[in-house]
Design a protein around this motif. Structure first.
Motif, mmCIF file in Angstrom:
data_model
loop_
_atom_site.group_PDB
_atom_site.id
_atom_site.type_symbol
_atom_site.label_atom_id
_atom_site.label_comp_id
_atom_site.label_asym_id
_atom_site.label_seq_id
_atom_site.Cartn_x
_atom_site.Cartn_y
_atom_site.Cartn_z
ATOM 1 N N TYR A 216 84.006 -51.039 -15.788
ATOM 2 C CA TYR A 216 84.283 -50.838 -14.520
ATOM 3 C C TYR A 216 83.205 -51.271 -13.537
ATOM 4 O O TYR A 216 81.839 -51.085 -13.822
ATOM 5 C CB TYR A 216 84.415 -49.252 -14.093
ATOM 6 N N GLU A 217 83.260 -52.132 -12.565
ATOM 7 C CA GLU A 217 82.298 -52.802 -11.925
ATOM 8 C C GLU A 217 82.827 -52.608 -10.335
ATOM 9 O O GLU A 217 83.761 -52.565 -10.065
ATOM 10 C CB GLU A 217 82.233 -54.340 -12.194
ATOM 11 N N ILE A 218 81.724 -52.645 -9.437
ATOM 12 C CA ILE A 218 81.809 -52.699 -7.966
ATOM 13 C C ILE A 218 81.439 -54.057 -7.530
ATOM 14 O O ILE A 218 80.134 -54.279 -7.801
ATOM 15 C CB ILE A 218 81.383 -51.595 -7.289
ATOM 16 N N MET A 219 82.086 -54.915 -6.896
ATOM 17 C CA MET A 219 81.709 -56.235 -6.176
ATOM 18 C C MET A 219 81.349 -56.011 -4.698
ATOM 19 O O MET A 219 81.958 -55.146 -3.888
ATOM 20 C CB MET A 219 82.602 -57.245 -6.457
ATOM 21 N N GLY A 220 80.435 -56.771 -4.278
ATOM 22 C CA GLY A 220 80.097 -56.662 -2.761
ATOM 23 C C GLY A 220 78.902 -57.532 -2.405
ATOM 24 O O GLY A 220 78.244 -58.223 -3.334
ATOM 25 N N ARG A 221 78.702 -57.853 -1.186
ATOM 26 C CA ARG A 221 77.639 -58.779 -0.857
ATOM 27 C C ARG A 221 76.285 -57.884 -0.459
ATOM 28 O O ARG A 221 76.474 -56.942 0.030
ATOM 29 C CB ARG A 221 78.052 -59.440 0.633
ATOM 30 N N GLU A 297 74.243 -62.995 -1.094
ATOM 31 C CA GLU A 297 74.641 -62.964 -2.343
ATOM 32 C C GLU A 297 75.939 -62.153 -2.623
ATOM 33 O O GLU A 297 75.642 -61.023 -2.214
ATOM 34 C CB GLU A 297 73.770 -63.007 -3.649
ATOM 35 N N ILE A 298 77.092 -62.414 -3.175
ATOM 36 C CA ILE A 298 77.991 -61.636 -3.697
ATOM 37 C C ILE A 298 77.624 -61.274 -5.292
ATOM 38 O O ILE A 298 77.526 -62.334 -5.974
ATOM 39 C CB ILE A 298 79.622 -62.346 -3.330
ATOM 40 N N VAL A 299 77.483 -60.086 -5.583
ATOM 41 C CA VAL A 299 77.138 -59.672 -6.885
ATOM 42 C C VAL A 299 78.044 -58.582 -7.428
ATOM 43 O O VAL A 299 79.023 -58.016 -6.576
ATOM 44 C CB VAL A 299 75.821 -59.014 -6.718
ATOM 45 N N SER A 300 78.269 -58.062 -8.726
ATOM 46 C CA SER A 300 78.873 -57.070 -9.173
ATOM 47 C C SER A 300 77.994 -56.351 -9.767
ATOM 48 O O SER A 300 76.957 -56.409 -10.446
ATOM 49 C CB SER A 300 79.889 -57.565 -9.986
ATOM 50 N N VAL A 301 78.249 -54.986 -9.726
ATOM 51 C CA VAL A 301 77.443 -53.959 -10.330
ATOM 52 C C VAL A 301 78.194 -53.255 -11.297
ATOM 53 O O VAL A 301 79.386 -52.432 -11.167
ATOM 54 C CB VAL A 301 76.919 -52.777 -9.407
ATOM 55 N N HIS A 302 77.754 -53.242 -12.620
ATOM 56 C CA HIS A 302 78.503 -52.619 -13.906
ATOM 57 C C HIS A 302 77.770 -51.338 -14.106
ATOM 58 O O HIS A 302 76.340 -51.216 -14.525
ATOM 59 C CB HIS A 302 78.291 -53.652 -15.114
#
Length: 336
Positions: A216-221, A297-302
């Motif tokens: 599960y990850e959340i993506m955002g800027r 940047e658009i990143v994803s957090v695991h």
């Protein structure tokens, strides 16, 4: 193959792109795009290939419960961009996004079939989950779709319930269920977005990974924040959530993934930060061995493991002391 996004009934329908060819479709929220959703998508793709037709998934924005219940709706697992990216991983031809508004909410089930499925997307075959319901009159179900299909020359099939279970093997005789292997302490349960939310709320990320088929990850800027973390000596990357509420809250060990492929270890707070009076949910990540600028940047957090619940402290100094403890725990976990 690149998936194409169609938006709204006011835009041309599928015939604009496919010269009046019909399609094989499915309908739903697809929040999380978990293994249950994936079973439906695979069946759409298989049937579309058999018939030589384009494949299409109909989704709604906002999701219906977000329209009806607003703040009381279940927390989103995915924002719209994340959902489209997840759906694009499959060999689908089209995503058709319907704006769920007052007008759409008042369409009866029969009107939805005629206006959307028949007139707009030129439906030939529909694949739905076994619990699918639709229509402002709440009369839309599998039986109605079958009756309408006979009148309007389209066919319908439902997919088996997908259960998570600690038993391996195939469907039980005489059932319409399929199974995926799960950890030994996980009982047989229907895979759903609600189940994923329950796992996330309890910090059971390995269980969530099993039913999602991926971490599960959340993506955002990354955006500018209040710079409070920097003032405390722990600068953070502030990541937009773009949702009314977060699917879970607390302090977590995480891995932040950049679009350039770089992975960075950190400790994250997701929630409303009660000590500083922030009432809008936010996600902030303190990176343990990184000092560069990530703004824009658009990143994803695991999310890897939960450290503790979010808590209101008696002032900034107490908060700073706890952050020191959290960061020390993270450094020990990542062996930094």
């Amino acid at each position: 193959m690149t998936i194409r996004l169609l938006r709204g009934l006011h835009n041309p329908g599928l015939e604009f792109f496919e010269a009046k060819r019909k399609c094989v479709a499915t309908i739903g929220n697809f929040d999380g795009v978990h293994l249950g959703h994936q079973a439906i998508l695979h069946q759409v793709i298989i049937e579309a290939e058999k018939r030589g037709l384009p494949s299409l998934v109909v989704i709604f924005e906002p999701q219906p419960l977000e329209f009806f219940k607003v703040k009381d709706a279940p927390a989103r697992l995915m924002r719209f961009r994340e959902k489209c990216q997840a759906l694009a991983q499959f060999e689908l031809d089209y995503i058709f996004c319907l704006r769920f508004d007052e007008a759409l909410s008042h369409l009866s089930a029969q009107e939805f079939i005629e206006k959307v499925l028949i007139n707009h997307i030129q439906l030939e075959h529909l694949v739905v989950g076994d619990d699918f319901r639709f229509g402002g009159d709440r009369l839309g179900d599998y039986a109605l779709l079958q009756r309408s299909g006979k009148r309007h020359n389209f066919t319908v099939e439902n997919t088996p319930t997908v259960l998570c279970t600690n038993e391996s093997g195939t469907n039980e005789p005489g059932t319409n269920e399929q199974y995926v292997n799960e950890p030994e302490d996980l009982p047989a349960t229907r895979i759903s977005s609600s189940l994923v939310r329950d796992f996330l709320a309890r910090g059971e990320f390995e269980h969530a990974k099993k039913v999602l088929g991926r971490p599960y990850e959340i993506m955002g800027r990354v955006i500018h924040g209040q710079k409070l973390g920097r003032q405390l000596g722990f600068p953070t990357a502030n990541i937009t959530l773009q949702r009314v509420k977060a699917p879970f809250s607390g302090v977590y060990l995480v891995r932040l993934n950049r679009s350039n492929g770089q992975s960075l270890d950190g400790v994250a707070n997701i929630g409303v930060k009660p000590t500083v009076g922030n009432f809008k949910p936010s996600l902030e990540v303190h990176l343990l061995a990184f000092n560069e600028d990530l703004y824009g940047e658009i990143v994803s957090v695991h999310f890897l493991e939960k450290l503790r619940e979010e808590k209101k402290f008696n002032g900034i100094e107490e908060l700073k002391s706890q952050i020191n403890i959290d960061v020390a725990s993270a450094k020990q976990y990542f062996d930094i």
